[in-house]
Design a protein around this motif. Structure first.
Motif, short mmCIF file in Angstrom:
data_model
loop_
_atom_site.label_atom_id
_atom_site.label_comp_id
_atom_site.label_asym_id
_atom_site.label_seq_id
_atom_site.Cartn_x
_atom_site.Cartn_y
_atom_site.Cartn_z
N ILE A 1 0.83 -1.21 0.00
CA ILE A 1 0.00 0.00 0.00
C ILE A 1 0.87 1.26 0.00
O ILE A 1 0.57 2.23 -0.72
CB ILE A 1 -0.97 -0.02 1.20
N LEU A 2 1.95 1.25 0.78
CA LEU A 2 2.84 2.41 0.79
C LEU A 2 3.46 2.62 -0.60
O LEU A 2 3.64 3.76 -1.04
CB LEU A 2 3.94 2.23 1.84
N ARG B 1 0.98 4.08 -3.34
CA ARG B 1 0.73 5.52 -3.19
C ARG B 1 1.60 6.35 -4.13
O ARG B 1 1.27 7.48 -4.48
CB ARG B 1 0.99 5.95 -1.74
N LYS B 2 2.73 5.78 -4.56
CA LYS B 2 3.67 6.50 -5.43
C LYS B 2 3.39 6.30 -6.91
O LYS B 2 4.04 6.91 -7.75
CB LYS B 2 5.11 6.02 -5.16
N LEU C 1 -4.70 4.33 4.45
CA LEU C 1 -3.48 4.78 3.76
C LEU C 1 -3.58 4.66 2.24
O LEU C 1 -2.64 5.04 1.54
CB LEU C 1 -2.28 3.95 4.25
N MET C 2 -4.67 4.13 1.76
CA MET C 2 -4.81 3.97 0.30
C MET C 2 -4.71 5.32 -0.41
O MET C 2 -5.13 6.34 0.14
CB MET C 2 -6.16 3.32 -0.03
N PRO C 3 -4.14 5.33 -1.61
CA PRO C 3 -4.01 6.60 -2.35
C PRO C 3 -5.36 7.24 -2.59
O PRO C 3 -6.30 6.58 -3.06
CB PRO C 3 -3.33 6.19 -3.66
N LYS C 4 -5.47 8.53 -2.27
CA LYS C 4 -6.76 9.22 -2.34
C LYS C 4 -7.24 9.42 -3.78
O LYS C 4 -8.45 9.47 -4.04
CB LYS C 4 -6.66 10.58 -1.65
#
Length: 368
Positions: free
Chosen positions: A79-80, A83-84, A104-107
């Motif tokens: 998940i981290l 995000r990128k 923490l999922m990318p918005k």
């Protein structure tokens, strides 16, 4: 459209159902013009960065050191990383060890989650673990923009329990037509003169019930148990049935051609799963022209209908083994009907197209 697939140990499949799903989806979506990323465990046997055009991203996975706790760290690492990646859609296959990180999922990405089966119902888990899994399920619903159910039963459950709508997309299979009887020689088998099951060796898959029935039938023809047996429960089963020489624990097999041939040439294929939605191994058995004896529950009946024989306990298993022959003409219509279901409902091309449509629908909805 850029898609990231999380929640599996990676592709090509070396483990189980969701890995197989990720493999077919990735290739099918790529063929339809999607850019596809699949996350793999850092110690996955496949170590290249691209597989048949699919981008592979390896993330550190300490499960081999920490056991189940390591899965949570692996999912966090995935998940981290995602995000990128500026993805349009994040597809999660399952929620068990990822949903606590859902916040923490990318918005900017649309998160859609295949909610799998009712994990908290699995008998192997303690009451504390079941309570956590129910909580994780609720987080999976909370932190997903959209949900996918792979069975009508799961879709109804999500609606009743969480008032949550979900898109029904079943698991897939491909009709098996290139049978090769030579595969049997490795296992000293004769066509339609052995019975079998393929499953994770876990209590909720009715393994012990089936094998109790096999032992009671006391037939000379072999019974194959396909699945990793190097576990505490696997060792328990091997010890309990050590006196039944016809029961052969042959371990896990992940080569789909070998599995399909074993299913194709079996006398009866036993499917004991009691928890979950559209089970991959059941569809693959249907696609392989197997005569299926299934645990009598709603999930299995929804898929098979009248095109199987059913068991509730060991006595039913014994009766099937003693009385049922694959070549009996009354079972041939069952085999035909199951193959028609694969062609018209569960074929992987149909399933991938349904996922592609789902992705198009939810991105359009999100932009509005």
């Amino acid at each position: 459209m850029k898609i990231a697939i999380l929640g599996t140990r990676g592709i090509p499949n070396h483990y189980g159902g969701f890995e197989q799903c990720a493999e077919y989806l990735a290739l099918g979506l790529l063929k339809r013009g999607f850019e596809v990323i699949v996350y793999n465990s850092h110690n996955h046997p496949y170590q290249e960065k691209v597989w048949n055009g699919v981008q592979i991203l390896h993330c550190y996975d300490p499960e081999h050191k920490l056991g189940t706790a390591g899965q949570f760290i692996y999912d966090l690492n995935c998940i981290l990383d995602v995000r990128k990646r500026n993805c349009d859609i994040v597809l999660q296959l399952g929620y068990t060890s990822s949903s606590i990180w859902g916040w923490l999922m990318p918005k900017k990405a649309v998160v859609t989650t295949n909610m799998d089966g009712l994990e908290w119902k699995r008998t192997k888990y303690s009451e504390k673990v079941k309570k956590f899994l129910k909580y994780a399920e609720s987080l999976g619903v909370k932190y997903s923009d959209h949900l996918i159910s792979d069975s009508i039963g799961i879709q109804n459950y999500l609606k009743e329990t969480y008032k949550a709508d979900s898109t029904y997309i079943a698991y897939g299979a491909t009709l098996f037509e290139k049978n090769n009887v030579e595969v049997l020689s490795k296992y000293n088998l004769q066509p339609h003169n052995y019975d079998m099951l393929i499953a994770r060796l876990e209590p909720e898959n009715s393994i012990e019930i089936i094998l109790d029935g096999v032992a009671k039938a006391n037939l000379s023809r072999p019974f194959l148990v396909v699945g990793n047996n190097d576990t505490a429960y696997g060792n328990y089963l091997k010890n309990k049935f050590s006196a039944s020489s016809q029961i052969n624990f042959i371990g896990g097999i992940y080569n789909i051609e070998i599995l399909n041939n074993l299913r194709y040439y079996s006398n009866i294929y036993f499917h004991g799963h009691t928890v979950g939605g559209t089970n991959p191994s059941l569809l693959e058995a249907m696609a392989s022209n197997s005569l299926i004896s299934a645990n009598d529950n709603d999930f299995n009946r929804y898929i098979l209908g009248n095109d199987a024989i059913y068991f509730k306990g060991a006595d039913d298993v014994t009766k099937h083994l003693l009385d049922v022959e694959y070549n009996n003409i009354r079972f041939q219509s069952m085999l035909l009907e199951n193959r028609i279901k694969i062609e018209n409902i569960y074929d992987w091309e149909i399933i991938v197209e349904q996922y592609a449509k789902h992705f198009a629908d939810i991105t359009k909805r999100n932009s509005n």
